[in-house]
Design a protein around this motif. Structure first.
Motif, PDB file in Angstrom:
ATOM      1  N   UNK B  51      -4.776  89.698 -72.865  1.00  0.00           N
ATOM      2  CA  UNK B  51      -4.830  89.997 -74.283  1.00  0.00           C
ATOM      3  C   UNK B  51      -3.585  90.683 -74.811  1.00  0.00           C
ATOM      4  N   UNK B 135      -7.827  79.983 -79.365  1.00  0.00           N
ATOM      5  CA  UNK B 135      -8.691  80.750 -80.003  1.00  0.00           C
ATOM      6  C   UNK B 135      -7.778  81.669 -81.079  1.00  0.00           C
ATOM      7  N   UNK B 136      -6.739  82.294 -80.150  1.00  0.00           N
ATOM      8  CA  UNK B 136      -6.038  83.400 -81.169  1.00  0.00           C
ATOM      9  C   UNK B 136      -5.074  82.778 -82.358  1.00  0.00           C
ATOM     10  N   UNK B 138      -5.483  79.778 -83.446  1.00  0.00           N
ATOM     11  CA  UNK B 138      -6.052  78.755 -84.430  1.00  0.00           C
ATOM     12  C   UNK B 138      -6.202  79.357 -85.767  1.00  0.00           C
ATOM     13  N   UNK B 139      -6.295  80.769 -85.836  1.00  0.00           N
ATOM     14  CA  UNK B 139      -6.157  81.437 -86.887  1.00  0.00           C
ATOM     15  C   UNK B 139      -5.141  82.459 -87.085  1.00  0.00           C
ATOM     16  N   UNK B 140      -4.084  82.428 -86.156  1.00  0.00           N
ATOM     17  CA  UNK B 140      -3.140  83.325 -86.068  1.00  0.00           C
ATOM     18  C   UNK B 140      -2.092  83.291 -87.230  1.00  0.00           C
ATOM     19  N   UNK B 187     -15.528  73.587 -82.845  1.00  0.00           N
ATOM     20  CA  UNK B 187     -15.095  74.725 -83.484  1.00  0.00           C
ATOM     21  C   UNK B 187     -16.071  76.082 -82.939  1.00  0.00           C
ATOM     22  N   UNK B 188     -17.156  75.545 -82.984  1.00  0.00           N
ATOM     23  CA  UNK B 188     -18.306  76.894 -82.709  1.00  0.00           C
ATOM     24  C   UNK B 188     -18.214  76.940 -81.202  1.00  0.00           C
ATOM     25  N   UNK B 191     -15.340  79.024 -80.442  1.00  0.00           N
ATOM     26  CA  UNK B 191     -15.400  80.480 -81.036  1.00  0.00           C
ATOM     27  C   UNK B 191     -16.193  81.205 -80.103  1.00  0.00           C
ATOM     28  N   UNK B 195     -16.118  85.009 -75.699  1.00  0.00           N
ATOM     29  CA  UNK B 195     -17.338  85.600 -75.215  1.00  0.00           C
ATOM     30  C   UNK B 195     -17.595  85.200 -73.870  1.00  0.00           C
ATOM     31  N   UNK B 198     -15.267  86.509 -71.196  1.00  0.00           N
ATOM     32  CA  UNK B 198     -15.231  87.939 -71.090  1.00  0.00           C
ATOM     33  C   UNK B 198     -16.666  88.518 -70.680  1.00  0.00           C
ATOM     34  N   UNK B 199     -17.644  87.819 -71.122  1.00  0.00           N
ATOM     35  CA  UNK B 199     -18.818  88.513 -70.930  1.00  0.00           C
ATOM     36  C   UNK B 199     -19.710  87.590 -69.910  1.00  0.00           C
ATOM     37  N   UNK B 209     -27.846  79.002 -76.172  1.00  0.00           N
ATOM     38  CA  UNK B 209     -27.656  79.100 -77.757  1.00  0.00           C
ATOM     39  C   UNK B 209     -26.792  77.933 -77.924  1.00  0.00           C
ATOM     40  N   UNK B 213     -27.865  75.096 -80.677  1.00  0.00           N
ATOM     41  CA  UNK B 213     -26.789  74.757 -81.808  1.00  0.00           C
ATOM     42  C   UNK B 213     -26.916  73.182 -82.213  1.00  0.00           C
TER      43      UNK B 213
END
Lengths: 239, 239
Positions: B51, B135-136, B138-140, B187-188, B191, B195, B198-199, B209, B213
């Motif tokens: 992280x 991920x980070x 892409x909108x960083x 992209x989804x 996104x 998760x 990490x989970x 899910x 989609x």
DNA sequence: CTTGACGGTATACACATGTATACACAACGA
DNA sequence: TCGTTGTGTATACATGTGTATACCGTCAAG
């Protein structure tokens, strides 16, 4: 990464220009910020809009932008993490009111997705800082902020779903599916919001694309209970 | 933000332990890294997985993690921006090979989305660093990296779409819609990948899910040409 | 055998950062 | 009136950072 040669003194003279508009700590409840605290938060939002990320902001940088002494920071926040949370709370307040407004419009039901999407993107457009920080930190390096944003997003999604259900906008889809789709939609919109903000010439396209996204999602959900073969016969009948 | 008291010398003695496995610069073409260059890139990936974000990495921090002298960095990269691009190239290579593999499987067509989703998430799971950095950033905050990632994603989406079209997996949907949905899906998934990584307890749920989609997206697209009222009569007939 | 590139190293500098301590002043309650 | 509290300030320090310069071994080509 390599700029800023200015030497700077934080107040050019002793302590000129201090209107002392403070001393209403009776306003300091529930995220209504005042004085230096507010200045710092706004400085953060300003810096974030000029493409920085909340977690990467420095104490001195903030104070500089706010026109304050670096140590003033400590008068208001224990450390940068606490500051980050306050900023998040500040923008969460904004977002909540946005969603609440949302509930009060889109009467038509036929054009509900269109109106909603229009509204949401306009909201993002007028709150670029909040949007940017949300997008950045949702997958950012701080687990604390991630959790906080996650909760916030889930709350918004739940509100949106309940709205849809209450108004029977898509009665053919079971409630838990509406909730699921709401969550996906909110995340997808947030995802696209950055592009929407940064690329004005694509705004129309993004908006229409998002509407298609939502419509397909709900229309597809109406066929959830059908098997692959049933869908195939259906589409051949439609063609 | 507040750790690290160690004083550190980069090589504990003069220059012990230098296996000198270098001097094959004939391998240094086309993103195949060697020696110190590789060490630095891997150090970056390690730090990012714990992280941090690519853009926030420091030169000295990198060298420390790689077990090298800070100045060695300059032997390989002009500055941190160039380094970031190299890292991106490195992971892009990975991703491309992943997508290419993808083309070779999912024969069933009935369960195509299931197989694809399974594969993609497993890929993300075994490349957490690459996923995280994607991920980070892409909108960083770095427009440069954003552009690069965007291009990469679009390429993957195009490949996925062409695959779907070539195999006539969803022949009832026009090609440009397949392209659009592919982009959204990629992209989804990206996104949700964080998760997913990490989970662990949510992995099954996330995967299912995501399948929903995709299915809803394509099934909904089959109804794109219908009006709202037509859809309503259709669903009432289905109920 | 010499030369030069390559990849590693140490040392040094200027600067930015987070924090600690101490000072100043305004407003308020006692 | 006097202390206390809140908020702003200046100064100082240890540490981290990017970079510049210079030194050293290992190869491989001439």
């Amino acid at each position: 990464m390599a700029e800023s040669k200015r030497t700077w003194t934080y107040s050019q003279r002793f302590s000129e220009a201090l209107p002392t508009q403070a001393h209403h700590q009776e306003l300091d409840f529930m995220n209504v910020l005042t004085g230096g605290k507010l200045k710092l938060v706004q400085a953060a939002l300003r810096l974030i809009t000029e493409s920085r990320s909340l977690t990467s902001l420095g104490l001195r940088e903030l104070a500089r932008e706010a026109g304050l002494n670096p140590n003033t920071f400590y008068r208001h926040f224990k450390n940068l993490d606490e500051f980050g949370l306050q900023v998040l709370g500040y923008i969460a307040e904004d977002m909540k009111s946005g969603v609440r407004e949302l509930r009060r419009m889109a009467e038509s039901s036929e054009q509900a997705s269109h109106d909603t999407v229009t509204f949401v993107y306009h909201y993002f457009l007028s709150n670029p800082a909040a949007t940017t920080v949300a997008v950045r930190e949702l997958h950012g390096p701080s687990p604390l902020l991630r959790r906080a944003l996650e909760t916030q997003l889930n709350a918004s999604a739940r509100e949106m779903a309940e709205d849809i259900i209450d108004r029977r906008l898509v009665s053919a889809v079971p409630p838990e599916t509406v909730h699921e789709i709401s969550g996906m939609t909110i995340r997808y919109i947030l995802f696209r919001a950055m592009d929407y903000i940064e690329k004005p010439e694509q705004r129309e396209a993004i908006q229409r694309e998002t509407e298609r996204f939502i419509n397909r999602q709900f229309r597809g959900a109406m066929l959830d209970h059908l098997s692959q073969t049933e869908v195939e016969t259906l589409t051949s009948r439609l063609a």
